[in-house]
Scaffold this active site. Structure first.
Site, PDB file in Angstrom:
ATOM      1  N   TYR A  72       0.823  -1.222   0.000  1.00 18.25           N
ATOM      2  CA  TYR A  72       0.000   0.000   0.000  1.00 18.25           C
ATOM      3  C   TYR A  72       0.849   1.261   0.000  1.00 18.25           C
ATOM      4  CZ  TYR A  72      -4.398  -2.337  -0.135  1.00 18.25           C
ATOM      5  OH  TYR A  72      -5.464  -3.082  -0.588  1.00 18.25           O
ATOM      6  N   HIS A 128     -14.888   2.774  -1.448  1.00 19.13           N
ATOM      7  CA  HIS A 128     -13.840   1.818  -1.077  1.00 19.13           C
ATOM      8  C   HIS A 128     -12.787   2.485  -0.201  1.00 19.13           C
ATOM      9  CE1 HIS A 128     -14.911  -0.884  -4.741  1.00 19.13           C
ATOM     10  NE2 HIS A 128     -15.748  -1.007  -3.743  1.00 19.13           N
ATOM     11  N   CYS A 172      -6.858   3.300  12.932  1.00 17.47           N
ATOM     12  CA  CYS A 172      -6.260   2.453  13.979  1.00 17.47           C
ATOM     13  C   CYS A 172      -7.095   1.178  14.109  1.00 17.47           C
ATOM     14  CB  CYS A 172      -6.250   3.202  15.323  1.00 17.47           C
ATOM     15  SG  CYS A 172      -5.703   2.147  16.690  1.00 17.47           S
ATOM     16  N   ARG A 187       1.425   2.061  -3.498  1.00 15.48           N
ATOM     17  CA  ARG A 187       0.235   2.625  -4.148  1.00 15.48           C
ATOM     18  C   ARG A 187      -0.003   4.056  -3.680  1.00 15.48           C
ATOM     19  NH1 ARG A 187      -4.693  -1.118  -4.042  1.00 15.48           N
ATOM     20  NH2 ARG A 187      -5.329   0.360  -5.648  1.00 15.48           N
ATOM     21  N   CYS A 200      -8.423   1.394  18.172  1.00 17.13           N
ATOM     22  CA  CYS A 200      -9.393   2.389  18.680  1.00 17.13           C
ATOM     23  C   CYS A 200     -10.216   3.008  17.545  1.00 17.13           C
ATOM     24  CB  CYS A 200      -8.665   3.479  19.473  1.00 17.13           C
ATOM     25  SG  CYS A 200      -7.681   4.592  18.445  1.00 17.13           S
ATOM     26  N   CYS A 224      -4.163   5.816  20.932  1.00 20.29           N
ATOM     27  CA  CYS A 224      -4.260   4.745  21.947  1.00 20.29           C
ATOM     28  C   CYS A 224      -2.898   4.102  22.164  1.00 20.29           C
ATOM     29  CB  CYS A 224      -5.292   3.695  21.519  1.00 20.29           C
ATOM     30  SG  CYS A 224      -4.747   2.666  20.152  1.00 20.29           S
ATOM     31  N   CYS A 229      -0.677   3.680  16.685  1.00 19.48           N
ATOM     32  CA  CYS A 229      -1.596   4.806  16.868  1.00 19.48           C
ATOM     33  C   CYS A 229      -1.065   5.774  17.921  1.00 19.48           C
ATOM     34  CB  CYS A 229      -2.958   4.244  17.305  1.00 19.48           C
ATOM     35  SG  CYS A 229      -4.187   5.510  17.590  1.00 19.48           S
TER      36      CYS A 229
HETATM   37  N1  APR Z   1     -10.521   4.514 -20.168  1.00 21.62           N
HETATM   38  C1  APR Z   1     -11.695   3.861 -19.927  1.00 21.62           C
HETATM   39  N2  APR Z   1     -11.758   2.603 -19.439  1.00 21.62           N
HETATM   40  C2  APR Z   1     -10.588   1.973 -19.199  1.00 21.62           C
HETATM   41  C3  APR Z   1      -9.326   2.580 -19.420  1.00 21.62           C
HETATM   42  C4  APR Z   1      -9.319   3.908 -19.935  1.00 21.62           C
HETATM   43  N3  APR Z   1      -8.164   4.558 -20.185  1.00 21.62           N
HETATM   44  N4  APR Z   1      -8.344   1.692 -19.076  1.00 21.62           N
HETATM   45  C5  APR Z   1      -8.972   0.588 -18.636  1.00 21.62           C
HETATM   46  N5  APR Z   1     -10.314   0.739 -18.720  1.00 21.62           N
HETATM   47  C6  APR Z   1     -11.373  -0.195 -18.314  1.00 21.62           C
HETATM   48  C7  APR Z   1     -11.007  -1.645 -18.450  1.00 21.62           C
HETATM   49  O1  APR Z   1     -11.389  -2.104 -19.741  1.00 21.62           O
HETATM   50  C8  APR Z   1     -11.882  -2.287 -17.365  1.00 21.62           C
HETATM   51  O2  APR Z   1     -13.169  -2.592 -17.862  1.00 21.62           O
HETATM   52  O3  APR Z   1     -11.559   0.024 -16.931  1.00 21.62           O
HETATM   53  C9  APR Z   1     -12.020  -1.177 -16.323  1.00 21.62           C
HETATM   54  C10 APR Z   1     -11.197  -1.441 -15.077  1.00 21.62           C
HETATM   55  O4  APR Z   1     -11.772  -2.562 -14.455  1.00 21.62           O
HETATM   56  P1  APR Z   1     -11.087  -3.123 -13.124  1.00 21.62           P
HETATM   57  O5  APR Z   1      -9.610  -3.192 -13.328  1.00 21.62           O
HETATM   58  O6  APR Z   1     -11.849  -4.345 -12.712  1.00 21.62           O
HETATM   59  O7  APR Z   1     -11.325  -1.968 -12.062  1.00 21.62           O
HETATM   60  P2  APR Z   1     -12.691  -1.649 -11.307  1.00 21.62           P
HETATM   61  O8  APR Z   1     -13.876  -2.023 -12.116  1.00 21.62           O
HETATM   62  O9  APR Z   1     -12.577  -0.233 -10.842  1.00 21.62           O
HETATM   63  O10 APR Z   1     -12.598  -2.622 -10.015  1.00 21.62           O
HETATM   64  C11 APR Z   1     -13.573  -2.436  -9.014  1.00 21.62           C
HETATM   65  O11 APR Z   1     -12.434  -4.041  -7.621  1.00 21.62           O
HETATM   66  O12 APR Z   1     -10.354  -4.760  -6.961  1.00 21.62           O
HETATM   67  C12 APR Z   1     -11.471  -4.062  -6.558  1.00 21.62           C
HETATM   68  O13 APR Z   1     -11.527  -2.358  -4.969  1.00 21.62           O
HETATM   69  C13 APR Z   1     -11.075  -2.655  -6.258  1.00 21.62           C
HETATM   70  O14 APR Z   1     -12.261  -0.619  -6.730  1.00 21.62           O
HETATM   71  C14 APR Z   1     -11.801  -1.835  -7.301  1.00 21.62           C
HETATM   72  C15 APR Z   1     -12.963  -2.728  -7.674  1.00 21.62           C
END
Ligand code: APR
Length: 272
Positions: free
Chosen positions: A67, A121, A129, A70, A132, A165, A162
Site C-alpha cells: 500500500y 472503497h 487504527c 500505491r 481504537c 491509543c 496509533c
Molecule cells: N478509459 C476507460 N476505461 C478503461 C481505461 C481507460 N483509459 N483503461 C482501462 N479501462 C477499463 C477496463 O477495460 C476495465 O473494464 O476500466 C475497467 C477497469 O476494471 P477493473 O480493473 O476491474 O477496475 P474496477 O472495475 O474499478 O474494479 C472495481 O475491484 O479490486 C477491486 O476495490 C477494487 O475498486 C476496485 C474494484
C-alpha cells in the site's frame, strides 16, 4: 446501444439527476494501474495476500509495503481531464452524484465537491487504527507516511502505531475484500436514489462492473428510468452489459471521451 456520442451530448444537457459509477479506468490515463485488465494489479499481485483483513493480520509489513507503493504512485499521479470534467459537471449540476470505487484520491484532488462524491472503497489518503478505530487524515496522515517511507524495508517492529491509543496497529483507510463498505456512504447514496422518482442518466466510467454492490447502482438507476452511458477502453458487446437501444457504449480512453461527452454542459475545460 449504437447511439452516438452526439446523441449523448443532447441528452446530458437536459439531464437533471445524474449518477456516475467511477472505476479504475478513469485513472488509467493518470498512470495508475487498473485491477483486471492487462497489467492489472490483480494480474501481477496476489489479492488474497494483500487486500484482505486476514492478509493484514498474517503479514502487516507485506501489506504495508504494497500500500505504501500505491500511496506514492497516487501522490505522484495527477488528476486527468476526465476527473476535471466530472468536477465541472458537479459544479454545474447539483443533481449529479458520483459513486467512486477508486481509492487514489484523484477526484478529490481535482476539486470534486465533497457532497457530490462518495469514496465507497475508502481512500489511500486516510489511515485507521485497528484498535481504537481513530481515523487519521492529513496533516497527521503525512507524519505516519513519512515515517514509513523512511524505512528501507518495512519490518513488523517498525509498523505504524496509533498516537492516540499508543498501541493499535495503523492500517490503510481502504475497504478490503470481505469487508463491508462505509455505511454512511451507502445510506447517503440510497437516500439520493430514493429521493425522487426518476434518474435521467447513469454514467459508468472505466469499470469492469464485476464488483458488487457498485454494479447494483446501475440497475437501481435503470429502474428509475435512467439511460446508461458506458465509457470503456475495451470493445465490449453492449448487449452483454444489458445495454438497451436508448443506452450508449462509448469506447475509448475516459480521459479523452468524458470531457467531450460533457462539453455541452461544462464547455472546454482546461486540459490537465
Ligand atoms: N478509459 C476507460 N476505461 C478503461 C481505461 C481507460 N483509459 N483503461 C482501462 N479501462 C477499463 C477496463 O477495460 C476495465 O473494464 O476500466 C475497467 C477497469 O476494471 P477493473 O480493473 O476491474 O477496475 P474496477 O472495475 O474499478 O474494479 C472495481 O475491484 O479490486 C477491486 O476495490 C477494487 O475498486 C476496485 C474494484
Amino acid at each position: 446501444a449504437s447511439r452516438s456520442l452526439s446523441s449523448f451530448q443532447d441528452h446530458i444537457i437536459t439531464s437533471r439527476r445524474i449518477l456516475a459509477l467511477l472505476g479504475a479506468g478513469l485513472s488509467a490515463s493518470s498512470g495508475l494501474p487498473t485491477f483486471r485488465g492487462a497489467g492489472g494489479l490483480w494480474k501481477t499481485h496476489d489479492v488474497k495476500a494483500l487486500s484482505t483483513p486476514a492478509a493484514f493480520d498474517a503479514d502487516p509489513a507485506l501489506v504495508w509495503t504494497f500500500y505504501l507503493e500505491r500511496i506514492k504512485a497516487a501522490q505522484e499521479a495527477k488528476p486527468n481531464a476526465a476527473h476535471v470534467a466530472l468536477t465541472e459537471l458537479a459544479r454545474k449540476k447539483e443533481g449529479f452524484l458520483a459513486v467512486n470505487m477508486n481509492i487514489d484520491g484523484l477526484s478529490r484532488r481535482a476539486g470534486h465537491p465533497e457532497q457530490q462524491i462518495h469514496d465507497i472503497h475508502g481512500s489511500l489518503f486516510t489511515l485507521r487504527c485497528t484498535k481504537c478505530d481513530l481515523e487519521i487524515r492529513p496533516p497527521d496522515y503525512e507524519q505516519y507516511i513519512h515515517n514509513l517511507s523512511q524505512q528501507s524495508s518495512i519490518t513488523t517492529s517498525k509498523l505504524p502505531r496509533c498516537h492516540s491509543c499508543s498501541e493499535g496497529l495503523i492500517r490503510p483507510g481502504v475497504v478490503w475484500f470481505t469487508e463491508s463498505l462505509p455505511q454512511t456512504s451507502l445510506k447517503s447514496i440510497y437516500d439520493w436514489v430514493e429521493a425522487e422518482p426518476t434518474i435521467d442518466t447513469m454514467l459508468v466510467i472505466g469499470t469492469s462492473t464485476e464488483v458488487y454492490p457498485a454494479t447494483a447502482y446501475i440497475e437501481a438507476a435503470r429502474k428509475k428510468g435512467a439511460r446508461v452511458a458506458v465509457v470503456n477502453i475495451e470493445q465490449e458487446d453492449p448487449s452483454l452489459l444489458g445495454l438497451e437501444e436508448q443506452d450508449w457504449y462509448i469506447q475509448g480512453d475516459a480521459a479523452d471521451l468524458v470531457p467531450t461527452m460533457l462539453k455541452p454542459v461544462i464547455g472546454d475545460t482546461m486540459q490537465e
